[in-house]
Design a protein around this motif. Sequence first.
Motif, PDB file in Angstrom:
ATOM      1  N   GLY A 173       9.171  10.855   3.039  1.00 15.09           N
ATOM      2  CA  GLY A 173      10.465  10.853   2.545  1.00 15.09           C
ATOM      3  C   GLY A 173      11.193   9.586   3.072  1.00 15.09           C
ATOM      4  N   ASN A 174      10.484   9.082   4.206  1.00 10.34           N
ATOM      5  CA  ASN A 174      11.135   7.831   4.834  1.00 10.34           C
ATOM      6  C   ASN A 174      10.258   6.983   5.375  1.00 10.34           C
ATOM      7  N   ALA A 175      10.642   5.853   5.743  1.00  8.56           N
ATOM      8  CA  ALA A 175       9.662   4.832   6.345  1.00  8.56           C
ATOM      9  C   ALA A 175      10.495   3.873   7.275  1.00  8.56           C
ATOM     10  N   ILE A 176       9.766   3.378   8.297  1.00  4.15           N
ATOM     11  CA  ILE A 176      10.165   2.455   9.326  1.00  4.15           C
ATOM     12  C   ILE A 176       9.176   1.300   9.144  1.00  4.15           C
ATOM     13  N   GLU A 177       9.810   0.097   9.130  1.00  7.45           N
ATOM     14  CA  GLU A 177       9.047  -1.090   8.826  1.00  7.45           C
ATOM     15  C   GLU A 177       9.000  -1.536  10.439  1.00  7.45           C
ATOM     16  N   ALA A 178       7.865  -1.931  10.939  1.00  6.81           N
ATOM     17  CA  ALA A 178       8.093  -2.623  12.580  1.00  6.81           C
ATOM     18  C   ALA A 178       6.920  -3.754  12.475  1.00  6.81           C
ATOM     19  N   MET A 179       6.946  -4.671  13.457  1.00  3.46           N
ATOM     20  CA  MET A 179       5.946  -5.838  13.550  1.00  3.46           C
ATOM     21  C   MET A 179       4.931  -5.188  13.822  1.00  3.46           C
ATOM     22  N   PRO A 180       3.722  -5.389  13.512  1.00  3.09           N
ATOM     23  CA  PRO A 180       2.523  -5.057  13.655  1.00  3.09           C
ATOM     24  C   PRO A 180       2.210  -4.562  15.106  1.00  3.09           C
ATOM     25  N   GLU A 181       2.487  -5.162  15.919  1.00  7.16           N
ATOM     26  CA  GLU A 181       2.135  -5.122  17.315  1.00  7.16           C
ATOM     27  C   GLU A 181       3.090  -4.022  17.811  1.00  7.16           C
ATOM     28  N   ASN A 182       4.001  -3.683  17.094  1.00  6.07           N
ATOM     29  CA  ASN A 182       5.066  -2.450  17.592  1.00  6.07           C
ATOM     30  C   ASN A 182       4.824  -0.923  16.959  1.00  6.07           C
ATOM     31  N   VAL A 183       3.949  -1.130  15.918  1.00  3.05           N
ATOM     32  CA  VAL A 183       3.820   0.264  14.978  1.00  3.05           C
ATOM     33  C   VAL A 183       3.560   1.399  15.681  1.00  3.05           C
ATOM     34  N   ILE A 199       0.863  -1.270   0.008  1.00  4.58           N
ATOM     35  CA  ILE A 199       0.096   0.047   0.095  1.00  4.58           C
ATOM     36  C   ILE A 199       0.701   1.186  -0.079  1.00  4.58           C
ATOM     37  N   ILE A 200       1.733   1.372   0.891  1.00  4.49           N
ATOM     38  CA  ILE A 200       2.398   2.709   1.064  1.00  4.49           C
ATOM     39  C   ILE A 200       3.399   2.907  -0.141  1.00  4.49           C
ATOM     40  N   SER A 201       4.142   1.815  -0.255  1.00  2.00           N
ATOM     41  CA  SER A 201       5.049   2.042  -1.423  1.00  2.00           C
ATOM     42  C   SER A 201       4.628   2.478  -2.816  1.00  2.00           C
ATOM     43  N   PRO A 202       3.611   1.802  -3.371  1.00  2.00           N
ATOM     44  CA  PRO A 202       3.056   2.437  -4.448  1.00  2.00           C
ATOM     45  C   PRO A 202       2.145   3.820  -4.416  1.00  2.00           C
ATOM     46  N   ASP A 261       6.505   9.984  12.091  1.00  4.65           N
ATOM     47  CA  ASP A 261       5.718  11.202  12.035  1.00  4.65           C
ATOM     48  C   ASP A 261       4.213  10.539  12.096  1.00  4.65           C
ATOM     49  N   PHE A 262       3.871   9.399  11.523  1.00  4.69           N
ATOM     50  CA  PHE A 262       2.717   8.794  11.506  1.00  4.69           C
ATOM     51  C   PHE A 262       2.711   7.486  11.302  1.00  4.69           C
ATOM     52  N   ALA A 263       1.485   6.652  11.494  1.00  4.19           N
ATOM     53  CA  ALA A 263       1.816   5.281  11.136  1.00  4.19           C
ATOM     54  C   ALA A 263       0.442   4.783  10.311  1.00  4.19           C
ATOM     55  N   VAL A 264       0.589   3.633   9.859  1.00  5.95           N
ATOM     56  CA  VAL A 264      -0.501   3.056   9.072  1.00  5.95           C
ATOM     57  C   VAL A 264      -0.586   1.388   9.779  1.00  5.95           C
ATOM     58  N   GLY A 265      -1.635   1.008  10.611  1.00  3.08           N
ATOM     59  CA  GLY A 265      -1.573  -0.062  11.633  1.00  3.08           C
ATOM     60  C   GLY A 265      -2.779  -0.862  11.284  1.00  3.08           C
TER      61      GLY A 265
END
Length: 309
Positions: free
Chosen positions: A120-130, A105-108, A140-144
């Motif tokens: 401008g940047n992204a962090i990948e995290a395990m869903p429970e840690n987002v 979703i986010i990359s496209p 700055d914000f999250a999609v969870g």
Amino acid sequence: MDLRLLHYFLAVCSTGTLHAASAVVHVAQPSLSRQIRRLEQDLGFTLFDRSARGLSLTAAGRMFLPVAEDLLTRATQAQSTARSIARGTVSDLVVVAAPTTMADIISPFIVRAGASGIIGNAIEAMPENVYSVIERGDADFAVGTRIPPAELSSMVLGHAYLWAQMPASHPLASRPSVPIAELLQESLIVMSPAHGVRQMLDSAAARAGLAFTASVETSSPVLAQALAAAGRGVCVLSDDPQHDLVAVPISAPGGELIITLFGVWDELHYASAHIATCLKELSSFNSELYPQTTKFSAKEAIREDVTMP
């Protein structure tokens, strides 16, 4: 604390000697030595062991090194943010999400937004840690997919399917959806019990009064899709299909199995309004990627998301 002194400290750590560090920071060696002593005095502990063989970090110095690196990184980010505020522009915000959400979703969406996009940047995290990444201030914000914490602002971005994926030649591939009772009769390739999509499948089966035995359990979505493409069974995932697999929604009593996506941010963030606008655009984009074919009530969405990591 003088950030300039931290810069000197890191220069000595990276080069290994005062002489080499002085060339990097353009400060005479005697002056650099005095500045390091001053930093040690401010901190209240010794950073380096000094001997005829040179400098080496003390135990306290080794503990302080990542702290100094983090402080300088945050200072650089603060300067960039301040320049953005002064210009009245917002760019290079950091979003955090699970790997599947990032890839599908986010990359496209970033590609669609083009050069003017604010991510401008992204962090990948395990869903429970987002969401904890936002609370630490690292994004700055999250999609969870979990219910957001009450202290953060949030909006529903839309939904993504839990898919049954199989080769195009499979009898189920041409169906608009596959009932869970029928799906559970197939040779199933599922994620391990700790994985959110497996918990969602187990929960839906239990509500329907059904049980199943998996043909294959794996912790790798990539492997699950490869096995399905090889004809070893039907895999159940939320990832977009690969290897020419066909993805079919899974229907259960109450509707299709759908994962709710939440956009989450801190209302006090300096770019709060821009983040909200970005998330609304992401919501529209998600609806293009995954148009819903059935109604799904808020109550049912929350019930499913409780089981998702």
